[in-house]
Design a protein around this motif. Structure first.
Motif, PDB file in Angstrom:
ATOM      1  N   TYR A   1      31.139  34.147  65.024  1.00  0.00           N
ATOM      2  CA  TYR A   1      30.392  33.235  64.161  1.00  0.00           C
ATOM      3  C   TYR A   1      31.266  32.040  63.799  1.00  0.00           C
ATOM      4  O   TYR A   1      32.504  32.137  63.790  1.00  0.00           O
ATOM      5  CB  TYR A   1      29.920  33.954  62.898  1.00  0.00           C
ATOM      6  N   VAL A   2      30.622  30.956  63.442  1.00  0.00           N
ATOM      7  CA  VAL A   2      31.340  29.737  63.078  1.00  0.00           C
ATOM      8  C   VAL A   2      32.170  29.955  61.815  1.00  0.00           C
ATOM      9  O   VAL A   2      33.102  29.207  61.542  1.00  0.00           O
ATOM     10  CB  VAL A   2      30.330  28.573  62.920  1.00  0.00           C
TER      11      VAL A   2
ATOM     12  N   ARG B   1      32.638  16.906  58.968  1.00  0.00           N
ATOM     13  CA  ARG B   1      32.240  16.816  60.380  1.00  0.00           C
ATOM     14  C   ARG B   1      31.120  17.824  60.625  1.00  0.00           C
ATOM     15  O   ARG B   1      30.982  18.810  59.902  1.00  0.00           O
ATOM     16  CB  ARG B   1      33.424  17.076  61.306  1.00  0.00           C
ATOM     17  N   TYR B   2      30.327  17.530  61.630  1.00  0.00           N
ATOM     18  CA  TYR B   2      29.327  18.510  62.065  1.00  0.00           C
ATOM     19  C   TYR B   2      29.876  19.306  63.230  1.00  0.00           C
ATOM     20  O   TYR B   2      30.567  18.757  64.101  1.00  0.00           O
ATOM     21  CB  TYR B   2      28.028  17.822  62.506  1.00  0.00           C
ATOM     22  N   VAL B   3      29.539  20.560  63.241  1.00  0.00           N
ATOM     23  CA  VAL B   3      29.934  21.422  64.349  1.00  0.00           C
ATOM     24  C   VAL B   3      28.664  21.967  64.993  1.00  0.00           C
ATOM     25  O   VAL B   3      27.720  22.353  64.303  1.00  0.00           O
ATOM     26  CB  VAL B   3      30.845  22.564  63.834  1.00  0.00           C
ATOM     27  N   HIS B   4      28.654  21.933  66.318  1.00  0.00           N
ATOM     28  CA  HIS B   4      27.483  22.372  67.089  1.00  0.00           C
ATOM     29  C   HIS B   4      27.867  23.574  67.942  1.00  0.00           C
ATOM     30  O   HIS B   4      29.020  23.703  68.355  1.00  0.00           O
ATOM     31  CB  HIS B   4      27.005  21.238  68.001  1.00  0.00           C
ATOM     32  N   ALA B   5      26.897  24.410  68.213  1.00  0.00           N
ATOM     33  CA  ALA B   5      27.149  25.574  69.060  1.00  0.00           C
ATOM     34  C   ALA B   5      26.778  25.251  70.506  1.00  0.00           C
ATOM     35  O   ALA B   5      25.987  24.339  70.772  1.00  0.00           O
ATOM     36  CB  ALA B   5      26.340  26.769  68.578  1.00  0.00           C
ATOM     37  N   ARG B   6      27.340  26.009  71.419  1.00  0.00           N
ATOM     38  CA  ARG B   6      26.926  25.885  72.825  1.00  0.00           C
ATOM     39  C   ARG B   6      25.419  26.133  72.945  1.00  0.00           C
ATOM     40  O   ARG B   6      24.847  26.888  72.160  1.00  0.00           O
ATOM     41  CB  ARG B   6      27.650  26.939  73.667  1.00  0.00           C
TER      42      ARG B   6
ATOM     43  N   ASP C   1      21.159  28.833  66.980  1.00  0.00           N
ATOM     44  CA  ASP C   1      21.711  27.624  66.372  1.00  0.00           C
ATOM     45  C   ASP C   1      21.192  26.355  67.038  1.00  0.00           C
ATOM     46  O   ASP C   1      21.620  25.251  66.678  1.00  0.00           O
ATOM     47  CB  ASP C   1      23.244  27.648  66.459  1.00  0.00           C
ATOM     48  N   ALA C   2      20.259  26.493  67.984  1.00  0.00           N
ATOM     49  CA  ALA C   2      19.768  25.330  68.725  1.00  0.00           C
ATOM     50  C   ALA C   2      19.117  24.339  67.772  1.00  0.00           C
ATOM     51  O   ALA C   2      18.355  24.718  66.883  1.00  0.00           O
ATOM     52  CB  ALA C   2      18.773  25.772  69.795  1.00  0.00           C
ATOM     53  N   GLY C   3      19.418  23.074  67.975  1.00  0.00           N
ATOM     54  CA  GLY C   3      18.836  22.023  67.143  1.00  0.00           C
ATOM     55  C   GLY C   3      19.441  21.965  65.757  1.00  0.00           C
ATOM     56  O   GLY C   3      18.940  21.253  64.896  1.00  0.00           O
ATOM     57  N   ARG C   4      20.514  22.705  65.557  1.00  0.00           N
ATOM     58  CA  ARG C   4      21.115  22.793  64.223  1.00  0.00           C
ATOM     59  C   ARG C   4      22.616  22.486  64.290  1.00  0.00           C
ATOM     60  O   ARG C   4      23.211  22.528  65.362  1.00  0.00           O
ATOM     61  CB  ARG C   4      20.876  24.194  63.628  1.00  0.00           C
TER      62      ARG C   4
ATOM     63  N   TRP D   1      23.528  26.872  59.056  1.00  0.00           N
ATOM     64  CA  TRP D   1      23.098  26.019  60.175  1.00  0.00           C
ATOM     65  C   TRP D   1      21.851  25.250  59.763  1.00  0.00           C
ATOM     66  O   TRP D   1      20.828  25.835  59.422  1.00  0.00           O
ATOM     67  CB  TRP D   1      22.799  26.872  61.409  1.00  0.00           C
TER      68      TRP D   1
ATOM     69  N   LEU E   1      19.056  21.875  60.445  1.00  0.00           N
ATOM     70  CA  LEU E   1      18.458  21.024  61.478  1.00  0.00           C
ATOM     71  C   LEU E   1      19.171  19.666  61.546  1.00  0.00           C
ATOM     72  O   LEU E   1      19.568  19.122  60.517  1.00  0.00           O
ATOM     73  CB  LEU E   1      16.970  20.780  61.189  1.00  0.00           C
TER      74      LEU E   1
END
Lengths: 631, 631
Positions: A296-297, A514-519, A525-528, A628, A630
């Protein structure tokens, strides 16, 4: 394969202290609230009085109770370096005396099996936590002896370890058993490092090496149970307890997360002591699998409640994230060991991430309520509890916090490595000089980390400072003069010089949101995105932002502003920066009788949003929370 | 409270038939694949040979096995209207004969309790499905008698019902027991409607009215178990089985979803037979709670695996949606009953929604594999199975499909109501004339629905046609002349005239793709939408679109185009329109060694996307699937 060595050696707890700031406050809370709460719960539930239990009395000693008491003792021991607590010590001594009287003549010393099922010793290693409890008491005994010089508990456990060593092994007449829940392996290495007695390392090695060999011990045990009658069944595959294959063949992180972390820690320990590169390579494969697919992040691990552990790659749900507090603590144990063998910021970064997020979320600011599981989103029902039927997490938090100073720094042949930034004092011997390194910082609220290096005599060594992977534009000055600050491939800045008393070093790690995005494989977590600042994961909470947070859309990152460090209702936020924006957007609330589904999209309206550190959620009443968001 | 009446009456199955199109094909599959698969599984697992089972033999009769056999018999009975199947009928007759021989002298007739635990009859109504199995056999007996005229099974069940009626009730010496799993209540109303014997209605009424009264039967049973020893424990609250309060006081949908639907159906039945408005009002409250807070967009219900049922309002996860096939079937049963009492399209709309989506997803196109739970998103492991240990769903699909014609139309005092659009023939007596209504349509692939009304003599009546709530711009013509087509408040177009043979009516319901959004409270669907066309929910599947579908962003709705009705690998899609777009966007795939989390947002690239009806997923190999997509 060439032998490997451990490059870093630990600085003893007596030579390192956290002296101010957030962690000092947490250690104070640990000493004054968490550890006393553990004692109170252990007392009230009967855990502390097991040795006077007799059949027919209430509070029958449970198979894992010993481990809770042991972790409480371990925490008391470590906390003593910070400040002696005669009352807690007296409580420990009283328990140890009852345990000494209860120990069996042959050294065996598990309260449940001595008092409740004396005829069933060693018959259910898979389920019954017998060796696990022994492991925790070995850790407690070493810690308590080191901290107090008292050897009563150590002597009990030395006798018990001899009893275990006689029972288990590959010799004639011995059982080739292994524990269902690893723990004793790493404990025996600790014991070996304390006693220097190779038999303790040998027993640890036996348990590590025997795991995963065939016939599986679980099958041997099952057959015995069936022959004896009363078999209780078992729905887990060997991978649940990391026994699907020998340790050196493991490459996929599977099963119960805490069991996995404790066993991988022991693999690293045995690798370090034996130089066995194959064990370290297995650790590296497992590390890659974990951090690339199952983390997890927040630094939490083990996404599923069903097995308290791991599932498929990228299966990281937020609302139902199990992310057990103990599992993140176990990850820190493992990472600490790998860091000492192969110094690299990836381990220290993850320790920092887990500490500030997945682990600190496990305990309330007042230190008396705990999360067992740490979801990354809540619809508003999840809240910390004072204790649990299986209460591993509170006592694990207690012993981790009390031992936290040992995560700050290490020694190598050529100097000192600073892994973690917190106001502290580190003392080490280098070439006959005693070197004090005073660290002063409000990190991760503030960017500046100041060091004063004070050797008792001028001495040349290399001071290494970690530059976290997320950092950029860091600056360094030595005695107020700019200095090169590019980290090496391990992620550390190296400063080699002859240090004299009063030398100063200032490291600045600019902290901007900062924003962190997942693979894209992480569907949940898509779109988030996640808002982070330094190592701190932020969340939004109902207390600040109302309900229906899942539909809130984050603004551009530049729209976030720092908005102080305290909230009227909760002054303890002061060590962290709160973040605010006016530019988020949120769905306009629906009429209460509007349909559940509609062809009309929900219109969005501007929304003021406040974000707080994830670890601090659920300190202002139960409510919605979300990491997470949007984008 | 004034008495209520049932406004609509059913058209007997023998007078209605589905004659072409998707549903005809499904009924064929039911007759040739699903029902035979049920028989095969019942045979192989020993369910059909229970009555010759003796202690020590394999396949010990399980507590719920009778219900599976009963549902298979019920399906065989209904399917006979479509096409006689002497082989299936012989199989049923053989079973019934074995059952007749096995029935106890006092009429009791549960295979498990007669053969396995004869001394334990009626001791565990909460857990052991005894009355539930009886209910299913009552339904089967009525259906089989109606379809074949054979009364052997009916006679068995009449004797069994007498035995049950003697045992349970409020009279002296009777047990005030109720079933843990409702089912017998609605079955007894069916029996009453078949026999006309008020004692059957009275027993149904007893079970409905007794539920929720105190002391709870569960507590009475538990005390008896404890006194007797061997109590097995029970972790569910009364609401799990809808017994937390008397039926007339219920207003929140709670607990196990199938139990809830079967019980609410019985509440509607008793309301219809007794005129009890309080029961109907409770149904209406429950309906509102369900449809406003706890309904999937597919018509599926019961979001949680833990209780196979309901949780909090808006708690509708997609990946872990339980949405049991049986629960959606139960919802159709309940909606059907409410529709007959209070004709309103909300019930017929939901029946249609559940049929095309949550229920039809429960069975493979070839009819031999089944979903128990119907998630709305899959990471690629969920796939249909031939059978289940607890195999309620396959047999429920079989009996629902075989009885599907009865959902098409109803009679009222003034005419005929057409609820569902499928190519079919309905026959009804009106004022001495026999009226045939031939319906011909490719709906929901095509928009046109044609009716030919053929009375044996001119006759005046009102023909009502449902206009689904999602429809707009509908048109109507009568004998090729445009006619008013505004629905009334119930959602039906009324056409009152003297009908003569050959009158034609054409209803057009324009079918264009639309997006559907959830209320902002449904966190799992935030930022996402569902593609629908008519009553059909669409999904995207890995077979068409590759992996990582969670991050795919939908285009404007106008970017979707119809792209035929068939896929080379799966010709059976032909009854549905497939949809395609070139304007979706999807994250660019990551390097395999890119980190799990990164500050760089995933860039999006154009993506061609094909959507298929949700119910048809998992017919082309296992893979990812997703209903709710980012917008």
């Amino acid at each position: 394969m060439p032998k490997i060595t451990r490059r870093l050696s630990a600085i003893p707890l007596k030579n390192v202290a956290i002296t101010d700031g957030f962690w000092k406050e947490r250690l104070e809370t640990n000493r004054t609230a968490i550890i006393p709460a553990e004692h109170k719960q252990c007392k009230e539930t009967g855990r502390l009085d097991v040795w006077s239990w007799k059949p027919g009395m209430p509070n029958e000693p449970h198979i894992y109770w010993d481990s809770d008491v042991a972790k409480w003792i371990e925490a008391v021991a470590y906390a003593r370096y910070d400040q002696p607590d005669p009352e807690a010590e007296a409580q420990v001594d009283e328990y140890v005396e009852s345990m000494r009287r209860g120990q069996a003549p042959d050294g065996y010393c598990n309260s449940h099996y001595i008092l409740v099922e004396p005829e069933m010793r060693w018959t259910d290693l898979r389920n019954c936590h017998e060796l696990y409890c022994a492991g925790h008491f070995i850790e407690a005994a070493v810690a308590y002896h080191q901290a107090t010089g008292k050897d009563a508990l150590l002597n009990i456990m030395l006798r018990y370890v001899d009893c275990i060593a006689a029972k288990f092994g590959t010799g004639e007449g011995q059982l080739r058993g292994i524990p269902g829940h690893p723990e004793i392996e790493l404990a025996l290495v600790k014991l070996y490092r304390h006693t220097g007695d190779p038999k303790h390392l040998a027993l640890a090695g036996y348990f590590v090496n025997e795991r995963g060999s065939k016939p599986y011990w679980w099958d041997v045990e099952t057959e015995a149970w069936k022959a004896r009658g009363g078999y209780r069944g078992w729905s887990w595959a060997p991978e649940y307890s990391q026994s699907e294959a020998p340790a050196r063949e493991l490459s996929v992180v599977r099963g119960h997360a805490v069991r996995a972390m404790y066993f991988y820690s022991a693999m690293a320990d045995i690798a370090a002591e034996s130089g066995d590169a194959a064990l370290l390579e297995a650790c590296n494969r497992l590390w890659d699998d974990l951090t690339r697919h199952k983390l997890y992040v927040t630094g939490g691990i083990g996404s599923s409640r069903a097995n308290e552990g791991f599932t498929d790659p990228y299966d990281l749900p937020n609302e139902t994230a199990y992310s057990e507090t103990c599992a993140a603590i176990g990850l820190v144990f493992w990472a600490r060991r790998l860091l000492a063998i192969t110094p690299d910021r990836r381990y220290a970064d993850l320790i920092e991430l887990a500490l500030y997020n997945a682990i600190m979320s496990g305990v309330s600011l007042d230190g008396v309520k705990f999360f067992y599981d740490n979801p990354l989103a809540s619809a508003g029902k999840h809240t910390r509890q004072p204790w649990f039927g299986c209460s591993c997490c509170p006592t694990n938090v207690g012993r981790l916090l009390a031992a936290l100073p040992q995560y700050i720094a290490d020694k190598s042949d050529d100097g000192i490595w600073i892994h973690q930034y917190m106001t502290s004092r580190v003392e080490a011997e280098i070439d006959g000089a005693t070197v004090f390194i005073f660290q002063k910082t409000e990190y991760p609220r503030a960017s500046e980390i100041d060091f004063i290096v004070t050797p008792t005599a001028p001495v040349k060594f290399t001071l290494r400072l970690r530059v976290p992977a997320w950092a950029n534009n860091q600056t360094l000055s030595i005695n107020n003069k700019p200095a090169p600050c590019e980290p090496d491939t391990a992620g550390y800045i190296s400063i080699t010089r002859e240090w004299v008393s009063g030398d100063t070093v200032k490291l600045t790690l600019p902290l901007t949101p900062r924003y962190v995005h997942a693979r894209p494989e992480v569907g949940y977590d898509a779109g988030r995105a996640v808002l982070m600042r330094g190592p701190v994961v932020y969340c939004v909470e109902e207390a600040d932002n109302g309900k229906n947070l899942a539909g809130v859309v984050l603004p551009e990152i530049s729209e976030w502003r720092e908005c102080g460090t305290s909230l009227p209702t909760c002054p303890s936020f002061k060590h962290f920066t709160l973040l605010e924006t006016d530019a988020a957007r949120a769905p306009v609330p629906c009429d209460s009788d509007a349909p559940l589904y509609s062809s009309a999209p929900q219109p969005l309206a501007p929304k003021k949003l406040r974000a707080i550190p994830y670890a601090l959620w659920d300190n202002r009443g139960v409510g919605e929370m979300r990491v997470w968001m949007l984008v």
